[in-house]
Design an enzyme around this catalytic site. Structure first.
Site, PDB file in Angstrom:
ATOM      1  N   GLY A 268      66.937 -45.598-129.368  1.00  0.00           N
ATOM      2  CA  GLY A 268      65.927 -45.444-130.404  1.00  0.00           C
ATOM      3  C   GLY A 268      66.094 -44.154-131.177  1.00  0.00           C
ATOM      4  O   GLY A 268      66.137 -44.152-132.403  1.00  0.00           O
ATOM      5  N   GLU A 271      66.224 -36.388-128.972  1.00  0.00           N
ATOM      6  CA  GLU A 271      65.400 -35.191-129.170  1.00  0.00           C
ATOM      7  C   GLU A 271      66.188 -33.888-129.288  1.00  0.00           C
ATOM      8  O   GLU A 271      65.653 -32.824-128.943  1.00  0.00           O
ATOM      9  CB  GLU A 271      64.421 -35.077-127.991  1.00  0.00           C
ATOM     10  CG  GLU A 271      65.061 -34.735-126.625  1.00  0.00           C
ATOM     11  CD  GLU A 271      65.366 -35.931-125.733  1.00  0.00           C
ATOM     12  OE1 GLU A 271      65.519 -37.049-126.274  1.00  0.00           O
ATOM     13  OE2 GLU A 271      65.468 -35.753-124.501  1.00  0.00           O
ATOM     14  N   ASN A 272      67.427 -33.906-129.773  1.00  0.00           N
ATOM     15  CA  ASN A 272      68.210 -32.677-129.906  1.00  0.00           C
ATOM     16  C   ASN A 272      67.358 -31.539-130.467  1.00  0.00           C
ATOM     17  O   ASN A 272      66.595 -31.734-131.407  1.00  0.00           O
ATOM     18  CB  ASN A 272      69.388 -32.903-130.850  1.00  0.00           C
ATOM     19  CG  ASN A 272      70.061 -34.231-130.615  1.00  0.00           C
ATOM     20  OD1 ASN A 272      70.564 -34.487-129.532  1.00  0.00           O
ATOM     21  ND2 ASN A 272      70.026 -35.101-131.618  1.00  0.00           N
ATOM     22  N   HIS A 304      57.279 -39.292-129.752  1.00  0.00           N
ATOM     23  CA  HIS A 304      58.006 -39.142-128.490  1.00  0.00           C
ATOM     24  C   HIS A 304      59.081 -38.057-128.602  1.00  0.00           C
ATOM     25  O   HIS A 304      59.139 -37.135-127.780  1.00  0.00           O
ATOM     26  CB  HIS A 304      58.631 -40.492-128.118  1.00  0.00           C
ATOM     27  CG  HIS A 304      59.411 -40.488-126.849  1.00  0.00           C
ATOM     28  ND1 HIS A 304      58.889 -40.912-125.649  1.00  0.00           N
ATOM     29  CD2 HIS A 304      60.678 -40.096-126.575  1.00  0.00           C
ATOM     30  CE1 HIS A 304      59.791 -40.793-124.703  1.00  0.00           C
ATOM     31  NE2 HIS A 304      60.906 -40.298-125.236  1.00  0.00           N
ATOM     32  N   GLU A 305      59.899 -38.160-129.626  1.00  0.00           N
ATOM     33  CA  GLU A 305      60.990 -37.176-129.761  1.00  0.00           C
ATOM     34  C   GLU A 305      60.420 -35.786-130.016  1.00  0.00           C
ATOM     35  O   GLU A 305      60.917 -34.795-129.498  1.00  0.00           O
ATOM     36  CB  GLU A 305      61.952 -37.567-130.883  1.00  0.00           C
ATOM     37  CG  GLU A 305      62.553 -38.967-130.769  1.00  0.00           C
ATOM     38  CD  GLU A 305      63.129 -39.301-129.414  1.00  0.00           C
ATOM     39  OE1 GLU A 305      63.628 -38.398-128.715  1.00  0.00           O
ATOM     40  OE2 GLU A 305      63.071 -40.490-129.025  1.00  0.00           O
ATOM     41  N   HIS A 308      59.156 -34.205-126.870  1.00  0.00           N
ATOM     42  CA  HIS A 308      60.240 -33.732-125.996  1.00  0.00           C
ATOM     43  C   HIS A 308      60.522 -32.244-126.205  1.00  0.00           C
ATOM     44  O   HIS A 308      61.116 -31.608-125.341  1.00  0.00           O
ATOM     45  CB  HIS A 308      61.530 -34.507-126.283  1.00  0.00           C
ATOM     46  CG  HIS A 308      61.757 -35.705-125.404  1.00  0.00           C
ATOM     47  ND1 HIS A 308      61.559 -35.689-124.044  1.00  0.00           N
ATOM     48  CD2 HIS A 308      62.203 -36.961-125.697  1.00  0.00           C
ATOM     49  CE1 HIS A 308      61.864 -36.882-123.539  1.00  0.00           C
ATOM     50  NE2 HIS A 308      62.252 -37.677-124.515  1.00  0.00           N
ATOM     51  N   GLU A 327      61.257 -38.058-119.248  1.00  0.00           N
ATOM     52  CA  GLU A 327      60.990 -39.337-119.923  1.00  0.00           C
ATOM     53  C   GLU A 327      59.630 -39.933-119.562  1.00  0.00           C
ATOM     54  O   GLU A 327      58.887 -40.355-120.440  1.00  0.00           O
ATOM     55  CB  GLU A 327      62.126 -40.326-119.666  1.00  0.00           C
ATOM     56  CG  GLU A 327      63.480 -39.886-120.247  1.00  0.00           C
ATOM     57  CD  GLU A 327      63.435 -39.566-121.739  1.00  0.00           C
ATOM     58  OE1 GLU A 327      62.451 -39.901-122.417  1.00  0.00           O
ATOM     59  OE2 GLU A 327      64.414 -38.947-122.229  1.00  0.00           O
TER      60      GLU A 327
HETATM   61  N1  0A1 Z   1      66.335 -39.081-124.654  1.00  0.00           N
HETATM   62  C1  0A1 Z   1      66.202 -40.137-125.605  1.00  0.00           C
HETATM   63  C2  0A1 Z   1      66.878 -41.391-125.223  1.00  0.00           C
HETATM   64  C3  0A1 Z   1      68.348 -41.472-125.369  1.00  0.00           C
HETATM   65  C4  0A1 Z   1      69.130 -41.551-124.242  1.00  0.00           C
HETATM   66  C5  0A1 Z   1      70.480 -41.739-124.328  1.00  0.00           C
HETATM   67  C6  0A1 Z   1      71.033 -41.847-125.569  1.00  0.00           C
HETATM   68  O1  0A1 Z   1      72.377 -42.071-125.651  1.00  0.00           O
HETATM   69  C7  0A1 Z   1      72.894 -42.861-126.587  1.00  0.00           C
HETATM   70  C8  0A1 Z   1      70.282 -41.767-126.698  1.00  0.00           C
HETATM   71  C9  0A1 Z   1      68.920 -41.562-126.588  1.00  0.00           C
HETATM   72  C10 0A1 Z   1      64.738 -40.502-125.682  1.00  0.00           C
HETATM   73  O2  0A1 Z   1      64.088 -40.647-124.659  1.00  0.00           O
HETATM   74  O3  0A1 Z   1      64.239 -40.673-126.770  1.00  0.00           O
HETATM   75 ZN    ZN Z   2      62.550 -39.684-124.279  1.00  0.00          ZN
END
Ligand code: 0A1
Ligand code: ZN
Length: 878
Positions: A268, A271-272, A304-305, A308, A327
């Protein structure tokens, strides 16, 4: 820490790295066809690390170009370089030293979409969980926190926009054709939060002033020509920022916050730090191209992002076993945000619905694992409903057990104690023990024991004594994960509802368990709760608001359910009583060879739809029949999807007949007038009106009501609702084909709408669908390498269309297995994710079971499968 089999990673083997990376200095030079990365790591041996410890850096498909230690090239005997590992020996015993590493990569050829890749011409990165090692050699683990300075260089034409984490600190031209930008992120972060983006992008910008008066420049970048659709996302972002200040006292901490929407993305969004990268599906909206569900999705994912930033970034995870630390908690926070912004009961019902649809089957099938797993082969396969959604339920239970104030105190303590750290679930739970003055050691089992606990409830009413006795009993099977079966701490919220629809005073309950107002703490295997002095038998409204993620087994009389569906003062309780009744009635009809659910049940649904004391969105939820996928789960064993389909369709038509007058009047009353508003209220009215379309059209055996709605629709929710009825209930008809053709013509240039067009056809429960899907896979607009498009077709069929996926002749399974094999060569992560559609194969009737097993085994036996897909297939077949 890899096992003898070379793949299994275990929690018990965790130990800190021998070296610490304090700071990373990186130059990323982008060219057509390749990229050059120069990285300087400022390193130090960790105190206590063995003197002979080697530095072992992770890599993945990397080519090393240069290597220097404190400015001097490392001699050949000092290191060993492979595509997946760089090992150095004889490094300084004390003090900081600098290691310069050059790598060369080819983003254009990166179809895995992990690391640095190109999406529609735009350079972008995805580093969670282990993508940074595809850019440079690194200690690519979440407990290694460093500050980063990043310099980007690229062609000015191809990439006028150059972005990285943190704050911008410089930039300018580089000769005639190229330019550069420099970014510095002062917050130490793990490598999975690293990001760069470069390309031709449009933008919308606004300023946000934080509670303490700091100005933040917010920008959302989109592909060219699409920025007009980012307005709602921007609004949602500002509301999220304000909400986190109010509700959790969390402020934003950089000068800029950037979001980039791209079209090729595995998940989706991500959250960089300071530079979120989004699947454009969760940014771009307008009334003409997006449904109300899309609006709600954007709001949730943006929130959500953003959330984070504190739960994930400021406090990150020590290792990937702790994934639910960020998460589960962040899903809890985004759910709370939506509840506050929209309607709490409607949001809660939607979350419970999702949990039961996605997490329950996972928890009860071969892919079962604890919320905090103890081992994995491929971490990408653990971004699951269990980690996210059950993880959120565990946080919610902590909040329920502690109460609002102590929960907030626990969160405050967590932020205070662990800011800047890589933490564990133990750290998190300890904060609530300390703030709440409570022992959560039994509660901790929720993180360790996989499976959905069964909660059996029974009641006895003694008329003469005016005494009601409740019995609660919990049990947990040893499932596929083979974890424990000990009793857990289950908070059970309840109410006793009098005949007039009022909650009775329950403060005088006597019990052998702990009861706290309307909350029973079930901690043993069994508990009894007794209420005396009642003047009549009340209705028991049990597990209000779904206070624990359990499988409720309550042999409830239909009369009680009918009464609660009408008069439970708790809206969730009304929905729960009605949907349990509807679900049981359908399962009974399916098992007993009846045509449809009985009229008494349908009439209760009609009454709920018409109940003006309830908000329209809730009425829509109450008048929705469970889908065929949900029925597959409810039937649970020896499933025959043909029977499920037949019973559901006749029930839908019967509902339309019972409710015809009411539904038609409601649809007139709710008709779309005036300007479009994306508000929850307006969306709720559309939802109710559109939910009534399928029963009416199927009852009439006439698509014209849907055709009219399709032709007069002024927004995508109404248009898509009509098209869904046409394609799913009148498949192959001239009306359906005409509408599908018109829809395609109208939206041929719109990638997000075309995804809907593909998905709608793949999810049609019809004998002709598989042939259609085969043809669609060869359609010029189909691209297997684009995750949204691939998902539209593959998950549209395997996830949303049990009637076709589980065809008795096995053709659905074979097609899916074949597509997964192809997709695996391009994008293993997405292939593995979609392969989970096979997880319920053992609940099918024997013929289907055999066909599924054959298709799965054939795929699993192929050479060269990715670790991602092999892991899912092995566990599914085990
Ligand atoms: N941390 C993100 C989810 C996410 C996990 C792995 C990914 O690799 C392609 C991409 C996004 C979240 O929880 O929004
Ligand atoms: Zn997340």
């Amino acid at each position: 820490m890899r096992d003898e089999d070379g793949v299994t990673i275990r929690l018990e083997d965790y130990r800190p790295a021998d070296f610490q990376i304090h700071h990373v200095d990186m130059t990323v030079r982008l060219f057509e066809g390749h990229a050059e990365i120069d990285t300087t790591l400022e390193l130090e041996r960790r105190p206590g690390a063995p003197a002979d410890a080697e530095l072992r850096l992770d890599g993945d498909e990397l080519t090393l170009t240069t290597l220097a230690l404190d400015g001097v090239a490392v001699p050949a005997q000092g290191f060993e370089a492979a595509a997946d590992r760089l090992t150095l020996r004889g490094l300084p015993q004390s003090g900081r030293f600098r290691l310069a590493i050059g790598t060369r990569i080819e983003p254009e050829r990166n179809t895995k979409l992990m690391g640095l890749y190109r999406s529609n011409g735009v350079w972008c990165t995805q580093c969670e969980a282990e993508g940074f090692r595809r850019i440079t050699y690194f200690l690519d683990r979440p407990d290694c926190l460093a500050t980063y300075r990043v310099r980007l260089e690229a062609d000015r034409e191809a990439a006028p926009i150059l972005l990285a984490n943190g704050n911008p600190v410089g930039g300018g031209p580089l000769g005639e054709l190229r330019h550069f930008a420099e970014w510095f992120d002062p917050h130490p972060k793990p490598s999975y939060l690293f990001a760069v983006v470069a390309g031709r992008l449009d933008a919308v910008s606004e300023t946000f002033v934080t509670g303490s008066g700091r100005e933040v420049a917010l920008t959302i970048y989109t592909e060219r020509g699409l920025s007009e659709r980012a307005g709602y996302a921007m609004d949602a972002l500002k509301r999220s920022m304000r909400w986190d200040e109010r509700r959790f006292g969390r402020e934003y901490d950089l000068d800029v916050f950037n979001i980039v929407a791209i079209s090729d993305f595995n998940m989706g969004a991500m959250e960089n730090k300071g530079l979120n990268v989004f699947n454009h599906k969760y940014v771009l909206l307008d009334p003409d191209t997006a449904t109300d569900a899309d609006y709600a999705g954007v709001e949730t994912v943006i929130a959500h992002e953003y959330f984070h930033n504190w739960t994930g970034n400021r406090i990150t995870c020590r290792d990937w076993f702790q994934l639910c630390l960020k998460e589960g908690l962040t899903v809890y926070r985004d759910q709370e945000f939506s509840s506050d912004e929209r309607s709490r009961p409607v949001k809660r019902i939607a979350s419970v619905h999702t949990l039961k649809a996605n997490q329950f089957p996972e928890d009860q099938g071969p892919l079962q694992h604890p919320v905090r797993p103890t081992q994995y082969r491929e971490i990408n396969n653990f971004y699951t409903a269990t980690v996210y959604d059950k993880g959120s339920e565990l946080v919610r239970m902590i909040a329920t057990i502690l109460g609002e104030q102590k929960f907030r105190a626990g969160m405050d303590l967590y932020f205070e104690r662990h800011d800047g750290e890589a933490a564990t679930i133990e750290d998190f739970v300890t904060c609530f023990e300390d703030a709440g003055g409570i022992d959560l050691s039994q509660f901790f089992l929720w993180y360790q024991q996989a499976g959905t606990p069964k909660l059996e409830v029974s009641q006895i009413y003694d008329e003469t004594a005016g005494r009601l006795t409740l019995r609660l009993r919990q049990s947990l099977d040893k499932g596929a994960a083979g974890t424990g079966t000990r009793p857990m701490h289950i908070p059970v919220r309840y109410g006793l509802v009098g005949a007039n629809g009022q909650d009775l005073d329950v403060s005088g309950a006597s019990t052998d368990a702990r009861v706290d107002g309307d909350l029973i703490h079930l901690t043993g295997e069994e508990a009894t709760v007794t209420f005396d002095g009642l003047s009549g038998r009340p209705y028991l409204s049990i597990l209000r608001d779904f206070s624990a993620p359990v499988d409720l087994r309550y042999n409830e009389a239909e009369a009680d359910r009918l009464a609660l569906a009408r008069l439970d003062p708790n809206p969730f309780g009304r929905w729960r009583a009605l949907t349990d009744m509807v679900g049981d009635a359908l399962v009974a009809a399916i098992r007993n060879g009846q045509d449809a659910a009985p009229d008494s049940v349908l009439d209760a649904m009609v009454a709920a739809a018409a109940d003006e004391t309830l908000e329209p969105a809730l009425r829509a939820q109450m008048v929705s029949l469970p889908g065929e996928t949900e029925l597959t789960r409810l039937v649970a064993r020896d499933v025959d999807t043909d029977v499920i389909h037949a019973v559901r369709v006749s029930t839908l038509a019967a509902l339309g007949r019972r409710g015809q007058g009411t539904f038609e009047a409601l649809r007139r009353e709710l008709a779309d007038t005036g300007a479009f508003s994306p508000s929850a209220q307006a969306a709720g009215r559309r939802a109710l009106r559109n939910t009534l379309l399928a029963p009416l059209a199927t009852a009439a055996r006439d698509p014209s009501v849907a055709v009219t709605q399709y032709e007069t629709a002024r927004n995508m929710s109404d248009r898509l609702a009509a098209l869904t009825v046409l394609t799913h209930h009148f498949a192959g008809s001239a009306a359906a084909e005409t509408a599908l053709g018109a829809f395609y013509e109208r939206f041929v240039d719109d990638q997000l709408v075309l995804d809907k067009w593909f998905m709608l056809q793949a999810s049609a429960p019809d004998a002709g669908t598989l042939d259609k899907v085969v043809a669609l896979a060869a359609h010029p607009a189909f691209r297997l390498a684009n995750p949204n498009r691939a998902r539209a077709l593959l998950a549209g069929l395997a996830g949303l269309n049990p009637y076709v996926f589980h065809r008795a002749d096995g053709a659905g399974y074979r097609w899916m297995a074949d597509m997964l094999g192809k997709l695996d060569t391009l994008n293993p992560q997405t292939a593995a994710r979609m392969a989970t559609a096979f997880r319920s194969w053992r609940s099918m009737e024997p013929k289907r079971r055999e066909a599924a097993q054959a298709a799965l085994s054939e795929l699993a036996g192929r050479d060269g499968l990715s670790r991602d897909l092999a892991d899912i297939l092995d566990r599914t077949l085990r």
